[in-house]
Design a protein around this motif. Structure first.
Motif, PDB file in Angstrom:
ATOM      1  N   SER A  27     -21.135 -25.841  20.254  1.00  0.00           N
ATOM      2  CA  SER A  27     -21.059 -24.442  20.698  1.00  0.00           C
ATOM      3  C   SER A  27     -21.273 -23.579  19.462  1.00  0.00           C
ATOM      4  O   SER A  27     -20.599 -23.781  18.443  1.00  0.00           O
ATOM      5  CB  SER A  27     -19.667 -24.177  21.302  1.00  0.00           C
ATOM      6  OG  SER A  27     -19.284 -22.828  21.114  1.00  0.00           O
ATOM      7  N   THR A  28     -22.199 -22.640  19.534  1.00  0.00           N
ATOM      8  CA  THR A  28     -22.449 -21.783  18.355  1.00  0.00           C
ATOM      9  C   THR A  28     -21.191 -20.988  18.006  1.00  0.00           C
ATOM     10  O   THR A  28     -20.912 -20.760  16.833  1.00  0.00           O
ATOM     11  CB  THR A  28     -23.640 -20.830  18.595  1.00  0.00           C
ATOM     12  OG1 THR A  28     -23.431 -20.115  19.813  1.00  0.00           O
ATOM     13  CG2 THR A  28     -24.961 -21.578  18.653  1.00  0.00           C
ATOM     14  N   GLN A  51     -26.782 -26.344  23.773  1.00  0.00           N
ATOM     15  CA  GLN A  51     -25.363 -26.554  23.451  1.00  0.00           C
ATOM     16  C   GLN A  51     -24.815 -27.651  24.358  1.00  0.00           C
ATOM     17  O   GLN A  51     -25.109 -27.683  25.554  1.00  0.00           O
ATOM     18  CB  GLN A  51     -24.556 -25.281  23.698  1.00  0.00           C
ATOM     19  CG  GLN A  51     -24.923 -24.110  22.810  1.00  0.00           C
ATOM     20  CD  GLN A  51     -23.991 -22.922  23.030  1.00  0.00           C
ATOM     21  OE1 GLN A  51     -23.351 -22.453  22.114  1.00  0.00           O
ATOM     22  NE2 GLN A  51     -23.921 -22.432  24.251  1.00  0.00           N
ATOM     23  N   ARG A  55     -19.258 -22.493  25.825  1.00  0.00           N
ATOM     24  CA  ARG A  55     -18.081 -21.923  26.490  1.00  0.00           C
ATOM     25  C   ARG A  55     -18.368 -20.533  27.019  1.00  0.00           C
ATOM     26  O   ARG A  55     -19.091 -19.760  26.403  1.00  0.00           O
ATOM     27  CB  ARG A  55     -16.902 -21.832  25.508  1.00  0.00           C
ATOM     28  CG  ARG A  55     -16.338 -23.189  25.126  1.00  0.00           C
ATOM     29  CD  ARG A  55     -15.075 -23.054  24.297  1.00  0.00           C
ATOM     30  NE  ARG A  55     -15.307 -22.415  23.015  1.00  0.00           N
ATOM     31  CZ  ARG A  55     -14.879 -21.186  22.705  1.00  0.00           C
ATOM     32  NH1 ARG A  55     -14.201 -20.467  23.582  1.00  0.00           N
ATOM     33  NH2 ARG A  55     -15.110 -20.683  21.514  1.00  0.00           N
ATOM     34  N   ARG A  57     -16.532 -17.070  29.483  1.00  0.00           N
ATOM     35  CA  ARG A  57     -15.286 -16.317  29.628  1.00  0.00           C
ATOM     36  C   ARG A  57     -14.307 -17.056  30.534  1.00  0.00           C
ATOM     37  O   ARG A  57     -14.682 -17.904  31.320  1.00  0.00           O
ATOM     38  CB  ARG A  57     -15.574 -14.945  30.258  1.00  0.00           C
ATOM     39  CG  ARG A  57     -16.075 -13.907  29.287  1.00  0.00           C
ATOM     40  CD  ARG A  57     -16.224 -12.574  30.003  1.00  0.00           C
ATOM     41  NE  ARG A  57     -14.960 -12.126  30.546  1.00  0.00           N
ATOM     42  CZ  ARG A  57     -14.776 -11.744  31.815  1.00  0.00           C
ATOM     43  NH1 ARG A  57     -15.771 -11.748  32.668  1.00  0.00           N
ATOM     44  NH2 ARG A  57     -13.586 -11.357  32.231  1.00  0.00           N
ATOM     45  N   LYS A 122     -27.753 -12.815  37.228  1.00  0.00           N
ATOM     46  CA  LYS A 122     -27.204 -12.813  35.870  1.00  0.00           C
ATOM     47  C   LYS A 122     -28.198 -13.450  34.917  1.00  0.00           C
ATOM     48  O   LYS A 122     -28.596 -14.598  35.099  1.00  0.00           O
ATOM     49  CB  LYS A 122     -25.872 -13.576  35.846  1.00  0.00           C
ATOM     50  CG  LYS A 122     -25.298 -13.754  34.446  1.00  0.00           C
ATOM     51  CD  LYS A 122     -23.871 -14.260  34.500  1.00  0.00           C
ATOM     52  CE  LYS A 122     -23.378 -14.676  33.131  1.00  0.00           C
ATOM     53  NZ  LYS A 122     -21.951 -15.019  33.125  1.00  0.00           N
TER      54      LYS A 122
HETATM   55  C1  BTN Z   1     -19.953 -15.929  30.130  1.00  0.00           C
HETATM   56  O1  BTN Z   1     -20.907 -15.597  30.825  1.00  0.00           O
HETATM   57  O2  BTN Z   1     -18.865 -16.282  30.616  1.00  0.00           O
HETATM   58  C2  BTN Z   1     -20.105 -15.911  28.637  1.00  0.00           C
HETATM   59  C3  BTN Z   1     -21.079 -16.945  28.168  1.00  0.00           C
HETATM   60  C4  BTN Z   1     -21.260 -16.962  26.659  1.00  0.00           C
HETATM   61  C5  BTN Z   1     -22.141 -18.089  26.227  1.00  0.00           C
HETATM   62  C6  BTN Z   1     -22.523 -18.015  24.783  1.00  0.00           C
HETATM   63  S1  BTN Z   1     -23.828 -19.124  24.389  1.00  0.00           S
HETATM   64  C7  BTN Z   1     -23.586 -18.872  22.703  1.00  0.00           C
HETATM   65  C8  BTN Z   1     -22.082 -18.808  22.481  1.00  0.00           C
HETATM   66  N1  BTN Z   1     -21.528 -20.137  22.314  1.00  0.00           N
HETATM   67  C9  BTN Z   1     -20.692 -20.455  23.294  1.00  0.00           C
HETATM   68  O3  BTN Z   1     -20.076 -21.548  23.397  1.00  0.00           O
HETATM   69  N2  BTN Z   1     -20.608 -19.459  24.176  1.00  0.00           N
HETATM   70  C10 BTN Z   1     -21.421 -18.332  23.785  1.00  0.00           C
END
Ligand code: BTN
Length: 265
Positions: A27-28, A51, A55, A57, A122
């Motif tokens: 995950s970045t 990834q 992750r 929200r 989305k």
């Molecule tokens: C959402 O829609 O719930 C938020 C998603 C966020 C995803 C981005 S991808 C780059 C960064 N690394 C992660 O693990 N999550 C965010």
């Protein structure tokens, strides 16, 4: 990929030299968090093609397949207390919309707080995270964004197919992922310059883009679902809702998910 991204970034943007690119990463956001703890500098950017532990929200996972999306995190070290940074997620969403306008030629909206949407689909999600120093000032903040760039409808799992879209699907054009990534880096750099000094104008632009306002919505807290009308967004990013029983109160993005009553948004 890294050199194509860098070639498209504004030459005056110093963050250009602070980008690291990964073919595959967990995950970045998680990797950038570890780097932040080791002292990584303001404006460090991680970009990945895929990834394995993306992750989202509210503890959800974020599907991050290779070759079709951009997964990016940006490290900020603003000199402030958390109360001055409550609008960060709104600022990031507003910046992401500008970047999409520049690179894909469509003008998306924002589903409060931080879903980037176009025609009920989305296109991108944002996850911001913050860490504090012992004296309760902000040590660092991370903006993570995942953008669906080149998927076709069938690339999305069936359960989200009705709600998810990609830049190429909704624009009808081929999307250059490097151009999208470069536009994001430029937009976040510009956002950062006005983040603390210009909150009012950031929030004004955010409200113009926020398609949730004026809608009748469901506010979902675990098993509890309430209904009301979205009236406005406060300066700290909270949504002001008028509930069916007439009372008005603020909803904080950390705890709830919002659903449009009649549409996805
Ligand atoms: C959402 O829609 O719930 C938020 C998603 C966020 C995803 C981005 S991808 C780059 C960064 N690394 C992660 O693990 N999550 C965010």
């Amino acid at each position: 990929m890294l050199s194509s991204i860098q070639a498209k970034i504004n030459p005056d943007n110093p963050w250009k030299e602070r980008i690291q690119y990964f073919e595959t990463i967990t995950s970045t956001n998680d990797v950038l968090k570890s780097m932040a703890k080791e002292g990584a500098e303001h404006g460090t950017v991680l970009i990945a093609n895929q990834q394995t532990g993306g992750r989202g929200r509210l503890g959800r996972s974020f599907l991050s397949p290779s070759d079709v999306g951009i997964y990016m995190s940006v490290l900020l070290r603003p000199n402030c207390v958390p109360a001055e940074l409550m609008h960060l997620t709104c600022a990031a969403a507003q910046a992401a919309c500008s970047a999409i306008e520049c690179s894909a030629g469509i003008s998306p909206g924002i589903k409060w707080t931080n879903d980037i949407v176009f025609q009920e689909k989305k296109l991108a999600g944002i996850l911001t995270e913050m860490s504090l120093n012992q004296d309760q000032t902000v040590a660092y903040a991370i903006i993570g964004i995942g953008i669906n760039c080149c998927q076709s409808e069938l690339d999305f799992p069936e359960e989200i197919r009705g709600f998810a879209g990609s830049l190429s699907m909704v624009s009808g054009k081929n999307i250059d992922r490097a151009a999208v990534a470069a536009a994001m880096v430029d937009a976040f750099y510009q956002m950062d310059k006005m983040l603390l000094s210009d909150r009012d104008s950031i929030m004004e632009s955010y409200c113009h883009k926020c398609i949730t306002l004026g809608q009748y919505i469901s506010i979902v807290r675990g098993d509890d679902i309430q209904h009301g009308k979205a009236l406005s967004v406060r300066d700290d990013g909270a949504l002001i809702v008028e509930y069916d029983d007439g009372h008005v109160s603020a909803v904080n993005s950390g705890e709830v998910s919002i659903r449009g009553m009649y549409h996805y948004v």
